[in-house]
Design an enzyme around this catalytic site. Structure first.
Site, PDB file in Angstrom:
ATOM      1  CB  SER A   1      -1.053   4.550  -3.612  1.00 19.18           C
ATOM      2  OG  SER A   1      -1.646   5.809  -3.376  1.00 19.18           O
ATOM      3  CB  SER A   2      -2.049  -0.742  -2.015  1.00 25.26           C
ATOM      4  OG  SER A   2      -1.276  -0.476  -0.866  1.00 25.26           O
ATOM      5  CG  ASN A   3      -1.735  -0.117  -8.161  1.00 27.29           C
ATOM      6  OD1 ASN A   3      -0.685  -0.296  -7.560  1.00 27.29           O
ATOM      7  ND2 ASN A   3      -1.747   0.391  -9.381  1.00 27.29           N
TER       8      ASN A   3
END
Length: 824
Positions: free
Chosen positions: A263-265
């Site tokens: 996941s990326s944020n």
């Protein structure tokens, strides 16, 4: 996140298939798409349990807008709508977490149940629920009553995957939502699967060679001291049930229930924003397929307004926007699980284990398995001071070694309350205060208000007296025990950094040598490196942020070229290529020339991207297959599995480790070195491409090898021919190192196994700041118009504005609405 791809470790109707059947995020409808199983989108219907009327509108994605005059009625309706959209998912996750899948799926799921009973998520959930405030318990109770209103109304119209099984769903309990939360937490933990895989590798190679297969990050030393823990131990056939445990753990990984990889944020501060206000982006990733576990919801009630991401079964918005604050989450890859090897002695029904030279009795309790189509089974679960002895087969622990799993306890944990409080936080400062109370799950929380951005690591991280947690530790030696947990005030955080942005993409987010041990299971660094390149490249806005989320450029390609050109490599590699037989020499020269010119853009139509990925795949086989093969062996599967969850020896060897013993091909009389193996790999990439893509090398396309398979994971759907459940396969670009992540199994196949499941962007400079997109559909029911309806918009990057201002609801959601009224 991930969370979150079915690999074929068993025949179609083995344990993995049985589990997938009921964890499938797509409900199956026998005999056609029955509209009677779908919640209506308009009309007026009474619903017992409501105090006042509630309105439910849907946008083009199928995302519900719940408008209510009380939070009580909003939560009740959320439970009703969640069940209507995702009841198969909810029941399947609950059964998995309880270790009761075999009640629905039969004996094929029994080994999964055995493992999950020993993991005992039910106890974790009980601790979390009991520690929650009375307020939070009331919320969970109201939500459960909404779920049960659906189960009662649709008791004769349930999806056929449930109805055809003969399983009669139990009503939802408030504690079940805590159980789903515990399962989510368990799914984010890569340690169990990685330690099991490492132990499988340890059975194949010596302790001296094992460390080369367990790199933690490019600039970190190899864990030779960690591998020394296993020296002198006879692991072959001595660890009770290891092969079964590893097999089931891999299946759980495939089901997105263990070790969600990605996941990326990220958040952009006002000084780097084109319009002078903050931006936040969230890219929640899961194994590819139908359907994404994530879904959207918007709630408008007095004193509570929020839009964001949910998992059906929990009345919590995990990432979202409340009109003032935006927040998002990604996986820290935190190491808060440890396996311990326990010396076991069995005398009749009594099991003892050794501690500091003394034999202590293992605690024992009975578990009953009500297997569909069979007689009830009673089996004993044993527990040491570290935790339960893991079991995934009918074989009880005997004299020898067994594995115990230690995890944090949550008896004083306020994580459930903290998530709710976070959804009401008015600014970044308050978000810090609430997120520090999230201890039950290891996350990178990134948040933003119009003027500020912040990052906070959550979780509970053990202090180990010795060891790194990469391998199971000798449980009989107290020097490897845990010594409490790190103070949450020591958890990494940052606010409004000078660089003007914050990002988390499963990379190591702390400096080398940081004072507390957060993890040794970091993901690859390239996605975070690419975020840094783009964030530093100019002012950002909504358009550029969308482009970032769809970016398919890898920074690994440039590193590979630097390795090829390094002073100690350039000449030896040329000599190794020249020494190849003529046919291979020409292939290697072509591959080398093209890779040196490759720009790193992994588009689906790129010929050079296809060659680049063929080289990565073939290099893994050339380096490791001689000692860890064949490709069907447990050791090879363990290598591939670990590469899918964290930084891998495949990458580590390509970019360094010139002195590794694995450069020698043990199947030849001569001793090879790195240049020789690289030369072979270059030639093999062309040979493989010729076989898979044809002899016209300019016509190769990465997307012809690498595809998204929009297929139901349910074997029941496959048994019925797929048809209405599946949506075919489409070419895709990217890989595990690109922001638009599309990971494949490095050392196995090219099909996409990991993909973003949901995207969200909040641009505070806009009148309506929030936009979003789901990869598949809001519903898991093929009869619904919102099943798989988002695939094409997803591929085209057609985001949907999600209005928070009431005057814009009609534009976003239209006029059509379902009205639920109080029933009698």
């Amino acid at each position: 996140m991930a969370s979150p791809a079915l690999r074929h470790f068993l025949p179609r109707f083995g344990a993995a298939a049985a589990a997938a059947s009921f964890l499938s995020l797509a409900g199956c409808q026998l005999g056609g798409n029955d509209p009677e199983t779908v919640l209506p989108v308009s009309g007026t219907f009474p619903l017992k349990g409501l105090a006042q009327n509630v309105s439910v509108r849907r946008n083009n994605m199928g995302m519900p807008l719940i408008e209510s005059s009380s939070y009580h009625d909003a939560l009740f309706t959320l439970g009703y709508v969640h069940a209507g959209d995702r009841i198969s998912q909810m029941l399947g996750m609950r059964l998995l977490a309880q270790g009761r899948l075999s009640e629905m799926a039969g004996a094929d799921a029994l080994d999964v149940d055995r493992l999950m009973r020993s993991v005992n998520l039910k106890q974790n959930a009980s601790d979390l629920y009991n520690a929650a405030s009375p307020r939070l318990k009331r919320f969970f109770d109201v939500y459960a009553r909404g779920v049960n209103a659906y189960l009662f109304r649709y008791r004769d119209k349930l999806p056929a995957d449930i109805a055809s099984s003969g399983y009669k769903p139990e009503y939802w309990k408030p504690e079940d939502s805590a159980l789903i939360f515990s399962l989510l937490n368990f799914s984010l933990s890569v340690n169990l699967q990685e330690e099991l895989s490492a132990l499988v590798l340890a059975q194949k190679v010596s302790a001296d060679k094992l460390a080369w297969l367990l790199p933690t990050y490019p600039d970190e030393e190899l864990p030779f001291a960690e591998a020394d823990k296993l020296k002198g131990l006879n692991l072959n056939n001595q660890v009770t049930g290891l092969s079964d445990l590893n097999r089931i753990a891999l299946q759980l990984s495939d089901l997105n229930m263990l070790g969600v990889a990605a996941s990326s944020n990220w958040a952009i501060a006002p000084q780097r924003s084109r319009n002078g206000k903050s931006l936040l982006a969230s890219d929640m990733q899961l194994p590819a397929g139908l359907n994404s576990a994530w879904s959207f919801v918007q709630i408008r009630a007095p004193k509570y307004q929020v839009s964001g991401v949910t998992i059906a079964g929990m009345p919590l918005v995990l990432s979202g926007f409340n009109g003032k604050l935006a927040w998002s989450m990604s996986n820290v890859k935190g190491d808060n699980q440890d396996l311990f090897l326990e010396k076991i002695k069995r005398e009749g029904n009594r099991v003892s284990y050794m501690v500091d030279g003394k034999w202590l009795p293992a605690a024992a309790h009975q578990e009953t398995f009500l297997v569909k189509g069979g007689s009830p089974l009673r089996e004993t679960v044993y527990e040491t001071r570290h935790g339960a002895l893991l079991n995934a087969s009918a074989t009880p622990p005997g004299n020898g070694l067994s594995l115990a799993l230690q995890v944090p306890n949550f008896k004083d944990d306020k994580s459930l309350d903290a998530f709710f409080d976070l959804s009401r936080a008015p600014n970044v400062e308050k978000a810090f205060d609430t997120s520090r109370e999230i201890r039950a799950i290891t996350l990178n929380m990134i948040f933003a208000d119009a003027s500020n951005i912040g990052w906070q690591v959550t979780g509970r991280f053990p202090n180990r007296r010795e060891g790194q947690g990469l391998l199971p530790s000798p449980g009989w030696d107290g020097k490897y025990d845990w010594d409490g947990f790190a103070d949450s005030m020591l958890h990494p955080y940052d606010q409004d950094p000078r660089q003007g942005w914050l990002a988390a993409a499963n990379q190591r987010t702390i400096p080398k040598g940081y004072g507390m041990q957060l993890s040794n299971s970091w993901g690859y660094p390239e996605r975070a490196e690419r975020i840094a390149e783009l964030a530093n490249g100019g002012k950002q806005d909504l358009r550029s942020t969308i482009a970032m989320q769809y970016d398919q450029t890898t920074t690994f390609a440039a590193k590979l070229k630097s390795m090829f050109q390094a002073p100690g490599m350039s000449k030896p590699l040329k000599q190794a290529i020249d020494a190849l037989p003529e046919a291979d020499r020409n292939k290697a020269r072509e591959a080398f020339t093209r890779l040196m010119a490759f720009d790193g853009k992994l588009s689906a139509t790129s010929a050079d991207a296809a060659l680049y990925e063929l080289f990565l795949q073939e290099s893994a086989k050339q380096i490791f297959l001689d000692e860890l093969g064949p490709e069907t062996s447990p050791a090879w599967q363990a290598l591939v599995a670990n590469a899918s969850s964290s930084y891998s020896p495949q990458a580590d060897h390509l970019l360094g480790r010139d002195d590794s013993p694995y450069w020698d091909d043990v199947k030849t009389p001569q001793k090879e070195d790195k240049p020789a193996i690289l030369a072979r790999s270059l030639a093999a990439a062309i040979t493989s491409g010729d076989s898979l893509l044809g002899s016209d090398h300019k016509a190769w396309q990465w997307g012809k090898l690498h595809r998204d398979n929009w297929a139901s994971t349910s074997p029941l759907a496959k048994q019925l021919g797929g048809g209405e459940f599946n949506r075919g396969a489409t070419p895709t670009g990217g890989d595990h190192t690109t922001l638009n992540v599309s990971g494949f199994e490095w050392g196995k196949g090219f099909d996409a196994r990991m993909a973003p499941g949901l995207r969200m962007i909040v641009d505070f400079s806009l009148v309506e700041p929030m936009t979003g997109l789901i990869s598949t559909g809001q519903s898991g029911n093929p009869a619904s118009p919102y099943y798989a309806n988002s695939i094409e918009p997803w591929q085209k990057g057609q985001y949907q504005s999600i209005p928070v201002q009431q005057q814009n609801y009609e534009k976003g959601y239209g006029k059509q609405r379902l009205t639920l009224t109080p029933g009698k």
